[in-house]
Design a protein around this motif. Structure first.
Motif, mmCIF file in Angstrom:
data_model
loop_
_atom_site.group_PDB
_atom_site.id
_atom_site.type_symbol
_atom_site.label_atom_id
_atom_site.label_comp_id
_atom_site.label_asym_id
_atom_site.label_seq_id
_atom_site.Cartn_x
_atom_site.Cartn_y
_atom_site.Cartn_z
ATOM 1 N N THR A 75 -10.661 6.576 -0.182
ATOM 2 C CA THR A 75 -10.442 5.210 -0.331
ATOM 3 C C THR A 75 -11.483 4.263 -0.731
ATOM 4 O OG1 THR A 75 -8.946 5.489 1.801
ATOM 5 C CG2 THR A 75 -9.444 3.177 1.046
ATOM 6 N N THR A 126 -12.793 1.580 4.716
ATOM 7 C CA THR A 126 -14.062 1.099 4.348
ATOM 8 C C THR A 126 -15.147 0.383 5.042
ATOM 9 O OG1 THR A 126 -13.194 -0.959 3.319
ATOM 10 C CG2 THR A 126 -13.092 1.118 1.937
ATOM 11 N N CYS A 133 -11.070 8.702 4.263
ATOM 12 C CA CYS A 133 -11.980 7.162 4.125
ATOM 13 C C CYS A 133 -12.951 7.373 2.956
ATOM 14 C CB CYS A 133 -12.910 7.063 5.297
ATOM 15 S SG CYS A 133 -11.968 6.793 6.950
ATOM 16 N N SER A 156 -5.219 -1.012 5.888
ATOM 17 C CA SER A 156 -5.603 0.470 5.624
ATOM 18 C C SER A 156 -7.011 0.659 4.886
ATOM 19 C CB SER A 156 -4.650 1.259 4.947
ATOM 20 O OG SER A 156 -3.446 1.508 5.812
ATOM 21 N N THR A 157 -7.026 -0.111 3.862
ATOM 22 C CA THR A 157 -8.313 -0.061 2.953
ATOM 23 C C THR A 157 -9.536 -0.704 3.768
ATOM 24 O OG1 THR A 157 -7.572 -2.128 1.713
ATOM 25 C CG2 THR A 157 -6.887 -0.053 0.809
ATOM 26 N N THR A 169 -6.392 -5.095 -1.609
ATOM 27 C CA THR A 169 -6.843 -4.414 -0.278
ATOM 28 C C THR A 169 -5.877 -4.686 0.643
ATOM 29 O OG1 THR A 169 -8.053 -6.178 0.679
ATOM 30 C CG2 THR A 169 -9.109 -4.564 -0.483
ATOM 31 N N LEU A 212 -4.427 6.419 5.399
ATOM 32 C CA LEU A 212 -5.476 6.323 4.547
ATOM 33 C C LEU A 212 -5.222 7.158 3.338
ATOM 34 C CD1 LEU A 212 -8.117 7.433 7.411
ATOM 35 C CD2 LEU A 212 -7.603 5.183 6.653
ATOM 36 N N TRP A 251 -11.843 4.806 -4.596
ATOM 37 C CA TRP A 251 -10.752 4.142 -5.311
ATOM 38 C C TRP A 251 -11.400 2.523 -5.417
ATOM 39 C CZ3 TRP A 251 -7.884 0.058 -3.274
ATOM 40 C CH2 TRP A 251 -6.611 -0.485 -4.083
ATOM 41 N N CYS A 252 -11.697 1.878 -4.181
ATOM 42 C CA CYS A 252 -12.115 0.692 -4.230
ATOM 43 C C CYS A 252 -13.401 0.374 -4.981
ATOM 44 C CB CYS A 252 -12.455 0.172 -2.661
ATOM 45 S SG CYS A 252 -11.115 0.060 -1.682
ATOM 46 N N TYR A 306 0.855 -1.167 -0.063
ATOM 47 C CA TYR A 306 0.052 0.179 0.092
ATOM 48 C C TYR A 306 0.879 1.205 0.170
ATOM 49 C CZ TYR A 306 -3.378 3.283 1.883
ATOM 50 O OH TYR A 306 -4.252 4.426 1.918
ATOM 51 N N GLN A 352 -6.046 6.801 -1.483
ATOM 52 C CA GLN A 352 -6.168 5.946 -2.514
ATOM 53 C C GLN A 352 -5.063 4.795 -2.494
ATOM 54 O OE1 GLN A 352 -5.923 7.745 -6.474
ATOM 55 N NE2 GLN A 352 -6.049 9.453 -5.127
ATOM 56 N N SER A 353 -4.841 4.051 -3.489
ATOM 57 C CA SER A 353 -3.689 3.170 -3.635
ATOM 58 C C SER A 353 -3.080 3.112 -4.976
ATOM 59 C CB SER A 353 -3.822 1.835 -3.034
ATOM 60 O OG SER A 353 -2.908 0.960 -3.136
#
Length: 334
Positions: A324, A213, A321, A208-209, A205, A197, A327-328, A15, A199-200
Motif C-alpha cells: 500500500t 501507511t 502494508c 485501509s490506506t 485514500t 490491505l 502504491w501511495c 477501495y 494497493q488500489s
C-alpha cells in the motif's frame, strides 16, 4: 436473456469496489459500475482506463439514499455485488441515532435488493459485509471466530469502541438483508473481510490506506490509529475481490463467508516496516499495549473448504502494508 455475463457493482469507485471491477473485467464480465457522480472525473477516470473497460464497463448514477436509484443498473444483470457502504461511520463515535443507521446502510441495501426483485434476472446477490459483524462478543470464543457468530450490538452501544457506529450499521443491515432474502427468494451470500490491505485502483485514500501507511507517515491526524489497529486480523484486497467472484460463480455457495488470512499486532508491523524502510524511523514501541496479546483469529475454513485459495496468504502484514505504501508513493499520495 443475453449471453453476456452482466453484473452490477455498487460503490465501484471505492477501495474494494474498484479492484473488484478490475478483476471482473479481466474475467470477461460486462460490468455496470454504480457511482454517485459519473461525471466526477477524479473518481472514475481510473475505472475507465482499466483493461477491457472501453467495451465491457459502463457507469451508472445511483445513490444509497434514493429509493429505486439502482433499478436501471440492476435490470438485466445476472449478479449484483453490493460493496457500497457509508465509510464515514468509521470516524463518528458520538451516539448514533437509529434514523441515521436506517437511512444509510439498512435502507440502502434493502433498496438495492428491491431492485433485484424487480429485475427478475439476478441469480445471486453478493454483499460485502465485515468481520466487524462477527467479532464484538461479551464472551469471545476460545479458538476462533466463525460465521455462526454475530456481534452483540448492545455491547457496541455500551462500550462505544472505535468504529462502533460502523459495526452497528453493518450488522443491522446484514440482518435486514437476510430477512429480505429469505422472504423474497433472493440467493444471497455475504463476504466478511477483516482489515483490507494492499494497493488500489482509485487515486483517493481510504481507511485501509490510512491504516496501512500510518506508521510510515507518522500522521499526526491519525496519531491514535496504531493503537486501534492492535490485535486485529487482515487480508489482501485481491483475495477479497477474488473471493467475491468465486462465491458468485460457485453453485454450492451459501450463507456467510469470512475472508481473512492474517492475525497481527502493531509491534510486529512496526518491526517489519522498519526493516523495509530503515531511513524512516518507523515506530516499534507503543505505550500501554500488550506486546504478546492472545489474538483470536477469524476463520476462513468455510471459504477454503469450498475450494477457494488465498493468493497472498504467505505474505506478512508488513508486506501488505508496504504494498500500500509503494502504491501511495507512486500515486503521489505520500
Amino acid at each position: 436473456m443475453t449471453d453476456k455475463r452482466i453484473v452490477c457493482v455498487t460503490g465501484a469507485s471505492g477501495y474494494i469496489g474498484s479492484w473488484l471491477v478490475k478483476r471482473l473485467l479481466e474475467r470477461g464480465y460486462h460490468v455496470r459500475a454504480t457511482v454517485r457522480d459519473p461525471g466526477n472525473e477524479r473518481k472514475v477516470k481510473n475505472l475507465l482506463e482499466l483493461p477491457n473497460a472501453s467495451t465491457h464497463l459502463s457507469l451508472w448514477k445511483a445513490d444509497l439514499t434514493e429509493e429505486s436509484s439502482y433499478d436501471d443498473a440492476v435490470q438485466g444483470c445476472q449478479g449484483v455485488f453490493h460493496v457500497a457502504t457509508p465509510m464515514e461511520l468509521l470516524y463518528h463515535d458520538e451516539p448514533a441515532e437509529n434514523e441515521e443507521i436506517e437511512s444509510t446502510t439498512v435502507n440502502g441495501i434493502l433498496s438495492i435488493m428491491r431492485s433485484c426483485s424487480k429485475a427478475k434476472t439476478v441469480k445471486r446477490f453478493v454483499y460485502t459485509s465485515s468481520t466487524g459483524n462477527i467479532m464484538m462478543q461479551r464472551q469471545p470464543p476460545v479458538d476462533e471466530y466463525t460465521e455462526e457468530h454475530w456481534s452483540d450490538l448492545d455491547l457496541c452501544y455500551e462500550l462505544k469502541m472505535f468504529a462502533w457506529k460502523y459495526v452497528v450499521a453493518k450488522t443491522t443491515a446484514e440482518r435486514a438483508a437476510w430477512k429480505y432474502a429469505e422472504e423474497n427468494g433472493i440467493d444471497m451470500v455475504t463476504v466478511h473481510p477483516s482489515l483490507v490491505l494492499g494497493q488500489s485502483v482509485t487515486p483517493q485514500t481510504s481507511f485501509s490506506t490510512e491504516a496501512a501507511t500510518v506508521l510510515y507517515t507518522k500522521d499526526e491526524a491519525n496519531i491514535a490509529l496504531p493503537k486501534k489497529l492492535h490485535n486485529l486480523s487482515a487480508v489482501h484486497v485481491d483475495d477479497v475481490c477474488n473471493a467475491h467472484i468465486f462465491l458468485f460463480e460457485h453453485p454450492l455457495a451459501k450463507g456467510r463467508y469470512i475472508c481473512s488470512t492474517h492475525i497481527f499486532n502493531i509491534f510486529e508491523v512496526g518491526h517489519s516496516l522498519r526493516e523495509k524502510y530503515p531511513d524512516k524511523n518507523i515506530p516499534t514501541e507503543f505505550e500501554g499495549l500488550d506486546k504478546s496479546p492472545k489474538i483470536i483469529p477469524c476463520s476462513s475454513k468455510k471459504l477454503i473448504g469450498l475450494g477457494f485459495e488465498f493468493a497472498h496468504k504467505n505474505k506478512d502484514v508488513g508486506d501488505l502494508c508496504a504494498e500500500t505504501i509503494e502504491w501511495c508513493r507512486v500515486k503521489g499520495l505520500l
